[in-house]
Motif scaffolding. Structure first.
Motif, PDB file in Angstrom:
ATOM      1  N   UNK A   6       0.805  -1.218   0.000  1.00  4.67           N
ATOM      2  CA  UNK A   6       0.000   0.000   0.000  1.00  4.67           C
ATOM      3  C   UNK A   6       0.844   1.277   0.000  1.00  4.67           C
ATOM      4  N   UNK A   7       2.102   1.140  -0.409  1.00  4.91           N
ATOM      5  CA  UNK A   7       2.957   2.315  -0.595  1.00  4.91           C
ATOM      6  C   UNK A   7       3.463   2.307  -2.030  1.00  4.91           C
ATOM      7  N   UNK A   8       3.433   3.485  -2.676  1.00  4.79           N
ATOM      8  CA  UNK A   8       3.942   3.555  -4.045  1.00  4.79           C
ATOM      9  C   UNK A   8       5.462   3.736  -4.025  1.00  4.79           C
ATOM     10  N   UNK A   9       6.067   3.941  -5.204  1.00  5.13           N
ATOM     11  CA  UNK A   9       7.531   4.056  -5.284  1.00  5.13           C
ATOM     12  C   UNK A   9       8.079   5.306  -4.610  1.00  5.13           C
ATOM     13  N   UNK A  10       7.202   6.243  -4.244  1.00  4.35           N
ATOM     14  CA  UNK A  10       7.618   7.443  -3.513  1.00  4.35           C
ATOM     15  C   UNK A  10       7.316   7.329  -2.019  1.00  4.35           C
ATOM     16  N   UNK A  11       6.826   6.168  -1.598  1.00  2.00           N
ATOM     17  CA  UNK A  11       6.515   5.962  -0.191  1.00  2.00           C
ATOM     18  C   UNK A  11       5.174   6.535   0.246  1.00  2.00           C
ATOM     19  N   UNK A  17      -3.578  -1.717  -7.241  1.00  2.99           N
ATOM     20  CA  UNK A  17      -4.310  -1.827  -8.508  1.00  2.99           C
ATOM     21  C   UNK A  17      -4.549  -3.301  -8.796  1.00  2.99           C
ATOM     22  N   UNK A  18      -5.806  -3.723  -8.743  1.00  4.69           N
ATOM     23  CA  UNK A  18      -6.144  -5.125  -9.003  1.00  4.69           C
ATOM     24  C   UNK A  18      -6.756  -5.301 -10.395  1.00  4.69           C
ATOM     25  N   UNK A  72     -14.643  -1.934   3.413  1.00  2.00           N
ATOM     26  CA  UNK A  72     -14.095  -0.966   2.458  1.00  2.00           C
ATOM     27  C   UNK A  72     -14.351   0.481   2.853  1.00  2.00           C
ATOM     28  N   UNK A  73     -15.359   0.727   3.675  1.00  2.00           N
ATOM     29  CA  UNK A  73     -15.644   2.083   4.167  1.00  2.00           C
ATOM     30  C   UNK A  73     -14.815   2.410   5.414  1.00  2.00           C
ATOM     31  N   UNK A  74     -14.394   1.377   6.149  1.00  2.00           N
ATOM     32  CA  UNK A  74     -13.718   1.581   7.428  1.00  2.00           C
ATOM     33  C   UNK A  74     -12.194   1.599   7.320  1.00  2.00           C
ATOM     34  N   UNK A  75     -11.637   0.772   6.453  1.00  2.00           N
ATOM     35  CA  UNK A  75     -10.189   0.655   6.300  1.00  2.00           C
ATOM     36  C   UNK A  75      -9.820   1.422   5.030  1.00  2.00           C
ATOM     37  N   UNK A  76      -9.048   2.493   5.165  1.00  2.12           N
ATOM     38  CA  UNK A  76      -8.866   3.441   4.061  1.00  2.12           C
ATOM     39  C   UNK A  76      -8.439   2.858   2.718  1.00  2.12           C
ATOM     40  N   UNK A  77      -7.539   1.884   2.684  1.00  4.11           N
ATOM     41  CA  UNK A  77      -7.029   1.415   1.400  1.00  4.11           C
ATOM     42  C   UNK A  77      -7.596   0.064   0.975  1.00  4.11           C
ATOM     43  N   UNK A  78      -8.616  -0.415   1.672  1.00  3.79           N
ATOM     44  CA  UNK A  78      -9.302  -1.652   1.277  1.00  3.79           C
ATOM     45  C   UNK A  78     -10.236  -1.368   0.110  1.00  3.79           C
ATOM     46  N   UNK A 112     -10.338 -11.256   1.037  1.00  5.09           N
ATOM     47  CA  UNK A 112     -11.475 -11.176   1.945  1.00  5.09           C
ATOM     48  C   UNK A 112     -11.005 -11.224   3.395  1.00  5.09           C
ATOM     49  N   UNK A 113      -9.688 -11.267   3.619  1.00  7.90           N
ATOM     50  CA  UNK A 113      -9.216 -11.414   4.995  1.00  7.90           C
ATOM     51  C   UNK A 113      -9.521 -10.199   5.861  1.00  7.90           C
ATOM     52  N   UNK A 114      -9.486  -9.002   5.315  1.00  4.66           N
ATOM     53  CA  UNK A 114      -9.809  -7.829   6.127  1.00  4.66           C
ATOM     54  C   UNK A 114     -11.274  -7.845   6.540  1.00  4.66           C
ATOM     55  N   UNK A 115     -12.141  -8.340   5.668  1.00  3.38           N
ATOM     56  CA  UNK A 115     -13.558  -8.441   6.014  1.00  3.38           C
ATOM     57  C   UNK A 115     -13.751  -9.403   7.187  1.00  3.38           C
ATOM     58  N   UNK A 116     -13.058 -10.539   7.150  1.00  7.24           N
ATOM     59  CA  UNK A 116     -13.155 -11.495   8.257  1.00  7.24           C
ATOM     60  C   UNK A 116     -12.608 -10.892   9.546  1.00  7.24           C
TER      61      UNK A 116
END
Length: 158
Positions: A6-11, A17-18, A72-78, A112-116
């Protein structure tokens, strides 16, 4: 730059991107454990605890499922995803702890692990909320991933 997805090449934070991935069937089970003091445990009858607010475990099951759907609403990058299924099971173990298992599944490009994990956590918080009038000496001890399948790597806690 980083091994963190969840970090790009600039940190900087970024969503993974899926777009180029193929959907696979994915499942995950997470567990939360709640320790209740004796004055709460003595209210346990049959397979639940009844309070003035109602059935503790039944309310926690519904809360866990509702929370998993909102990950997806609670965890910013999910990624916001639509689950195929979500099941929350609650029981007392031999140590008289409340064991909450949340199992979620989907056929999708991302997991789906974050949902669990969110489902198990919010179910544990709901047990706390439902029982706090009897005691504040309630401890949510741990939340952890038990198993996941699909995606890049399968995982099973030994």
């Amino acid at each position: 730059m980083s091994d963190f997805s969840h970090l790009n090449d600039k940190g900087q934070p970024t969503m993974v991107d899926v777009g180029g991935k193929q959907p696979t069937h994915r499942t995950a089970t997470a567990r939360s454990i709640v320790s209740l003091p004796p004055e709460v445990l003595e209210k346990f009858a049959a397979d639940d605890i009844q309070t003035k607010k109602g059935s503790v475990f039944q309310t926690a099951i519904i809360a866990g499922i509702m929370a998993a759907k909102k990950t997806g609403e609670l965890i910013p990058l999910c990624h916001p995803i639509g689950m195929d299924n979500c099941h929350v099971a609650i029981q007392l173990n031999e140590q008289q702890e409340v064991v909450i298992d949340c199992t979620a599944s989907i056929t999708a490009k991302t997991g789906i692990e974050m949902e669990a994990l969110v489902g198990a956590t919010v179910a544990a918080l709901t047990v706390y909320d439902m029982c706090k009038a009897m005691s504040h000496d309630i401890v949510i001890r741990e939340t952890k991933l038990i198993e996941k399948t699909g995606g890049k790597h399968d995982f099973k806690r030994s």
